[in-house]
Write a protein that holds these residues in place. Sequence first.
Motif, PDB file in Angstrom:
ATOM      1  N   LEU A  56       0.803  -1.218   0.000  1.00 32.91           N
ATOM      2  CA  LEU A  56       0.000   0.000   0.000  1.00 32.91           C
ATOM      3  C   LEU A  56       0.838   1.272   0.000  1.00 32.91           C
ATOM      4  CD1 LEU A  56      -2.894  -1.143   2.352  1.00 32.91           C
ATOM      5  CD2 LEU A  56      -2.860  -1.064  -0.150  1.00 32.91           C
ATOM      6  N   THR A  57       2.118   1.161   0.291  1.00 32.36           N
ATOM      7  CA  THR A  57       2.977   2.353   0.206  1.00 32.36           C
ATOM      8  C   THR A  57       3.135   2.793  -1.247  1.00 32.36           C
ATOM      9  OG1 THR A  57       5.050   1.090   0.138  1.00 32.36           O
ATOM     10  CG2 THR A  57       4.219   1.744   2.313  1.00 32.36           C
ATOM     11  N   TYR A  58       2.966   1.875  -2.197  1.00 30.80           N
ATOM     12  CA  TYR A  58       3.025   2.248  -3.612  1.00 30.80           C
ATOM     13  C   TYR A  58       1.841   3.130  -4.015  1.00 30.80           C
ATOM     14  CZ  TYR A  58       6.654  -1.284  -4.255  1.00 30.80           C
ATOM     15  OH  TYR A  58       7.806  -2.017  -4.172  1.00 30.80           O
ATOM     16  N   LEU A  59       0.806   3.130  -3.189  1.00 29.97           N
ATOM     17  CA  LEU A  59      -0.370   3.956  -3.455  1.00 29.97           C
ATOM     18  C   LEU A  59      -0.298   5.293  -2.731  1.00 29.97           C
ATOM     19  CD1 LEU A  59      -3.001   1.114  -3.135  1.00 29.97           C
ATOM     20  CD2 LEU A  59      -2.134   2.133  -5.241  1.00 29.97           C
ATOM     21  N   VAL A 107      -4.752   5.631  -8.710  1.00 26.83           N
ATOM     22  CA  VAL A 107      -3.304   5.806  -8.725  1.00 26.83           C
ATOM     23  C   VAL A 107      -2.751   4.886  -9.806  1.00 26.83           C
ATOM     24  CG1 VAL A 107      -1.185   5.504  -7.389  1.00 26.83           C
ATOM     25  CG2 VAL A 107      -3.259   6.322  -6.251  1.00 26.83           C
ATOM     26  N   ASN A 108      -1.815   5.411 -10.594  1.00 28.38           N
ATOM     27  CA  ASN A 108      -1.179   4.563 -11.599  1.00 28.38           C
ATOM     28  C   ASN A 108      -0.080   3.769 -10.918  1.00 28.38           C
ATOM     29  OD1 ASN A 108       0.906   3.908 -13.828  1.00 28.38           O
ATOM     30  ND2 ASN A 108      -1.018   4.353 -14.889  1.00 28.38           N
ATOM     31  N   GLU A 112      -0.671   0.430 -14.503  1.00 25.70           N
ATOM     32  CA  GLU A 112      -2.110   0.183 -14.459  1.00 25.70           C
ATOM     33  C   GLU A 112      -2.761   1.169 -13.492  1.00 25.70           C
ATOM     34  OE1 GLU A 112      -3.110  -3.828 -13.409  1.00 25.70           O
ATOM     35  OE2 GLU A 112      -1.711  -4.695 -14.836  1.00 25.70           O
ATOM     36  N   ASP A 113      -4.012   1.490 -13.761  1.00 23.42           N
ATOM     37  CA  ASP A 113      -4.768   2.354 -12.857  1.00 23.42           C
ATOM     38  C   ASP A 113      -5.415   1.508 -11.770  1.00 23.42           C
ATOM     39  OD1 ASP A 113      -4.113   4.653 -14.217  1.00 23.42           O
ATOM     40  OD2 ASP A 113      -5.934   4.656 -15.440  1.00 23.42           O
TER      41      ASP A 113
END
Length: 165
Positions: A56-59, A107-108, A112-113
């Motif tokens: 979730l840190t990537y978001l 978020v990309n 991907e979205d």
Amino acid sequence: MFSKINDFVQEFEMESVITERVLDSLTDESLTQAVSDNQRTFGQIAWHLVSSINFLTYLGLSYDEPLADENVPVSAAKILTEYRRLGKSMLRAIRSQWTDESLGQIVNLFGEDWQNGAALRYSLRHEIHHRGQMTVLMRQAGLRVPNVLGPTREDWIEKGMQPYV
């Protein structure tokens, strides 16, 4: 997809109790068992489940504690401790940095979205998937499988009942 923070928190808290039961049943010795040739070990799968909380840190979420180390611990107790620590850190981040409205944001990610609420659902399903893998491996490793979604074979026997074959 989740549209309310509280719905995800409640679901994660319920599922994490089950995941903790599974992780608590591991032994240090079982962590080295290979699934098959050229596949992850039991410990690597368990650690992947734990370190995936970092996803979730990537978001855009920022955790208030360090993320999971890349190295797989040799201690089953350490894996469980880190799961609990990271789960709590993740929940604090979600509660403090996102709102119900931000769950609809896109978020990309990796080209991907991803909608935040859908990513929460994915992360939970991912954990459940690997937890299921681990229960099969536990049988192969000679470990007792804990109650996940109902009594296990051993539970029925201890109650003096004939388990289903």
